[in-house]
Design a protein around this motif. Sequence first.
Motif, short mmCIF file in Angstrom:
data_model
loop_
_atom_site.label_atom_id
_atom_site.label_comp_id
_atom_site.label_asym_id
_atom_site.label_seq_id
_atom_site.Cartn_x
_atom_site.Cartn_y
_atom_site.Cartn_z
N TYR A 1 16.67 5.02 73.33
CA TYR A 1 17.82 4.60 74.12
C TYR A 1 18.14 5.59 75.24
N LEU B 1 12.18 10.93 67.94
CA LEU B 1 12.01 9.64 67.27
C LEU B 1 11.04 9.77 66.10
N PRO B 2 11.30 9.13 64.97
CA PRO B 2 12.58 8.53 64.59
C PRO B 2 13.58 9.61 64.16
N TYR B 3 14.87 9.31 64.31
CA TYR B 3 15.91 10.24 63.89
C TYR B 3 17.01 9.49 63.15
N GLY C 1 21.62 5.18 59.54
CA GLY C 1 20.63 4.34 60.20
C GLY C 1 19.53 5.24 60.74
N ASN D 1 24.02 13.58 63.03
CA ASN D 1 22.61 13.47 62.67
C ASN D 1 22.38 14.11 61.31
N TYR E 1 16.90 5.62 63.72
CA TYR E 1 16.62 5.13 65.07
C TYR E 1 15.14 5.29 65.38
N HIS E 2 14.49 4.17 65.64
CA HIS E 2 13.08 4.15 66.01
C HIS E 2 12.91 3.81 67.49
N ARG E 3 13.93 3.24 68.08
CA ARG E 3 13.89 2.79 69.47
C ARG E 3 14.48 3.83 70.40
#
Length: 138
Positions: A75, A83-85, A69, A101, A71-73
């Motif tokens: 947390y 970001l993104p990662y 996945g 990762n 991640y753009h958001r």
Amino acid sequence: MADYAKPVPAPSTSTRFFWEGCRAHQLVLQRCSSCDAFRFPPSVICPECLSTDWEVAPLSGRGTVHTFGVYHRLYHKAFEPELPYVVGIIELEEGPRLLSNVVGCRPEDVYCGMSVRVVFEDITDEATLYKFEPDSPP
């Protein structure tokens, strides 16, 4: 080393060998001494043969991206610069799958089946993380 603001692994009795291996830049897992099956997550009993005997076994550190996945958001504030990662499930050559990762490439270049190899990031004097990067062709 600079201050590290992200969460740091807290090894338990059953995972200490794994994190010590990472600190030595070696990926290791439990392997059953009776049937040679890898145990992940660590366990006192082999899920294949029910043996309680095990050893620490080194792994090749090579595998493929099973799924992932991007991640753009945000947390956790400390991850903002990354970001993104990509967070992926890596299927190792030896069979077990690890969550980690995927680094060293653009998120849009990651794909299922991508060949990867382990890399280590020393985050503090006591802790090292394992991550995976694209595996270069031989």
